[in-house]
Design a protein around this motif. Structure first.
Motif, PDB file in Angstrom:
ATOM      1  N   HIS A 156       0.855  -1.189   0.000  1.00  0.00           N
ATOM      2  CA  HIS A 156       0.000   0.000   0.000  1.00  0.00           C
ATOM      3  C   HIS A 156       0.889   1.237   0.000  1.00  0.00           C
ATOM      4  O   HIS A 156       1.932   1.270   0.647  1.00  0.00           O
ATOM      5  CB  HIS A 156      -0.900   0.037   1.241  1.00  0.00           C
ATOM      6  N   PHE A 157       0.481   2.241  -0.756  1.00  0.00           N
ATOM      7  CA  PHE A 157       1.090   3.568  -0.696  1.00  0.00           C
ATOM      8  C   PHE A 157       0.013   4.562  -1.084  1.00  0.00           C
ATOM      9  O   PHE A 157      -0.956   4.223  -1.763  1.00  0.00           O
ATOM     10  CB  PHE A 157       2.323   3.698  -1.610  1.00  0.00           C
ATOM     11  N   GLU A 158       0.156   5.773  -0.564  1.00  0.00           N
ATOM     12  CA  GLU A 158      -0.823   6.818  -0.852  1.00  0.00           C
ATOM     13  C   GLU A 158      -0.681   7.288  -2.295  1.00  0.00           C
ATOM     14  O   GLU A 158       0.430   7.468  -2.780  1.00  0.00           O
ATOM     15  CB  GLU A 158      -0.631   8.011   0.089  1.00  0.00           C
ATOM     16  N   GLY A 159      -1.798   7.490  -2.956  1.00  0.00           N
ATOM     17  CA  GLY A 159      -1.802   7.994  -4.322  1.00  0.00           C
ATOM     18  C   GLY A 159      -1.725   6.878  -5.348  1.00  0.00           C
ATOM     19  O   GLY A 159      -1.699   5.695  -5.020  1.00  0.00           O
ATOM     20  N   GLU A 160      -1.711   7.294  -6.602  1.00  0.00           N
ATOM     21  CA  GLU A 160      -1.660   6.344  -7.705  1.00  0.00           C
ATOM     22  C   GLU A 160      -0.277   6.233  -8.325  1.00  0.00           C
ATOM     23  O   GLU A 160       0.073   5.221  -8.894  1.00  0.00           O
ATOM     24  CB  GLU A 160      -2.651   6.778  -8.802  1.00  0.00           C
ATOM     25  N   LEU A 161       0.505   7.305  -8.204  1.00  0.00           N
ATOM     26  CA  LEU A 161       1.785   7.383  -8.881  1.00  0.00           C
ATOM     27  C   LEU A 161       2.824   7.977  -7.936  1.00  0.00           C
ATOM     28  O   LEU A 161       2.539   8.937  -7.233  1.00  0.00           O
ATOM     29  CB  LEU A 161       1.651   8.283 -10.120  1.00  0.00           C
ATOM     30  N   LEU A 162       4.003   7.389  -7.903  1.00  0.00           N
ATOM     31  CA  LEU A 162       5.097   7.919  -7.085  1.00  0.00           C
ATOM     32  C   LEU A 162       6.208   8.395  -8.009  1.00  0.00           C
ATOM     33  O   LEU A 162       6.602   7.681  -8.929  1.00  0.00           O
ATOM     34  CB  LEU A 162       5.629   6.836  -6.137  1.00  0.00           C
ATOM     35  N   LEU A 163       6.677   9.596  -7.749  1.00  0.00           N
ATOM     36  CA  LEU A 163       7.731  10.189  -8.572  1.00  0.00           C
ATOM     37  C   LEU A 163       8.968  10.455  -7.723  1.00  0.00           C
ATOM     38  O   LEU A 163       8.861  10.865  -6.565  1.00  0.00           O
ATOM     39  CB  LEU A 163       7.247  11.505  -9.177  1.00  0.00           C
ATOM     40  N   GLN A 164      10.125  10.245  -8.331  1.00  0.00           N
ATOM     41  CA  GLN A 164      11.394  10.498  -7.641  1.00  0.00           C
ATOM     42  C   GLN A 164      11.442  11.946  -7.183  1.00  0.00           C
ATOM     43  O   GLN A 164      10.976  12.846  -7.863  1.00  0.00           O
ATOM     44  CB  GLN A 164      12.556  10.194  -8.578  1.00  0.00           C
ATOM     45  N   ARG A 165      12.012  12.163  -6.029  1.00  0.00           N
ATOM     46  CA  ARG A 165      12.169  13.439  -5.331  1.00  0.00           C
ATOM     47  C   ARG A 165      10.847  13.944  -4.764  1.00  0.00           C
ATOM     48  O   ARG A 165      10.786  14.274  -3.600  1.00  0.00           O
ATOM     49  CB  ARG A 165      12.821  14.505  -6.207  1.00  0.00           C
ATOM     50  N   VAL A 166       9.791  14.010  -5.560  1.00  0.00           N
ATOM     51  CA  VAL A 166       8.499  14.525  -5.095  1.00  0.00           C
ATOM     52  C   VAL A 166       7.918  13.627  -4.010  1.00  0.00           C
ATOM     53  O   VAL A 166       7.378  14.123  -3.021  1.00  0.00           O
ATOM     54  CB  VAL A 166       7.502  14.632  -6.280  1.00  0.00           C
ATOM     55  N   HIS A 167       8.029  12.322  -4.174  1.00  0.00           N
ATOM     56  CA  HIS A 167       7.416  11.355  -3.259  1.00  0.00           C
ATOM     57  C   HIS A 167       8.439  10.518  -2.503  1.00  0.00           C
ATOM     58  O   HIS A 167       8.129   9.419  -2.051  1.00  0.00           O
ATOM     59  CB  HIS A 167       6.464  10.433  -4.034  1.00  0.00           C
ATOM     60  N   ASP A 168       9.664  11.025  -2.350  1.00  0.00           N
ATOM     61  CA  ASP A 168      10.707  10.251  -1.681  1.00  0.00           C
ATOM     62  C   ASP A 168      10.349   9.857  -0.253  1.00  0.00           C
ATOM     63  O   ASP A 168      10.806   8.828   0.245  1.00  0.00           O
ATOM     64  CB  ASP A 168      12.031  11.013  -1.664  1.00  0.00           C
ATOM     65  N   ASN A 169       9.515  10.637   0.423  1.00  0.00           N
ATOM     66  CA  ASN A 169       9.160  10.338   1.818  1.00  0.00           C
ATOM     67  C   ASN A 169       7.847   9.579   1.977  1.00  0.00           C
ATOM     68  O   ASN A 169       7.361   9.434   3.096  1.00  0.00           O
ATOM     69  CB  ASN A 169       9.127  11.630   2.640  1.00  0.00           C
ATOM     70  N   VAL A 170       7.281   9.109   0.888  1.00  0.00           N
ATOM     71  CA  VAL A 170       6.050   8.320   0.948  1.00  0.00           C
ATOM     72  C   VAL A 170       6.393   6.900   1.363  1.00  0.00           C
ATOM     73  O   VAL A 170       7.327   6.284   0.822  1.00  0.00           O
ATOM     74  CB  VAL A 170       5.316   8.326  -0.414  1.00  0.00           C
TER      75      VAL A 170
END
Length: 79
Positions: free
Chosen positions: A60-74
């Motif tokens: 599980h992770f929040e959101g649909e898409l993870l992007l480098q730098r923007v979502h590094d702490n997800v």
């Protein structure tokens, strides 16, 4: 590689890099996962494998898409 095999490799990588969270589930930050050399050399499309594992309800992770730098702490949590 087939998708099931890639998903199982992803689960192994999360176990290797992650730590137990407050709920006792293994969790790893997306940035840690993305920047790991072994992960980078294993997956052609890390995001595609993450989405496949999420559809199978293995992570599980929040959101649909993870992007480098923007979502590094997800947190990517192993279910």
């Amino acid at each position: 590689m087939n998708v099931d095999h890639e998903v199982s490799l992803l689960v192994d990588a999360i176990k290797r890099l992650g730590t137990p969270n407050a709920n006792g589930k293994v969790s790893v930050k997306f940035g840690v996962l993305f920047n790991d050399d072994e992960v980078a050399n294993t997956f052609e499309s890390l995001m595609g494998t993450l989405k496949a594992a999420k559809r199978r309800k293995l992570i599980h992770f929040e959101g649909e898409l993870l992007l480098q730098r923007v979502h590094d702490n997800v947190d990517v949590v192993l279910l």
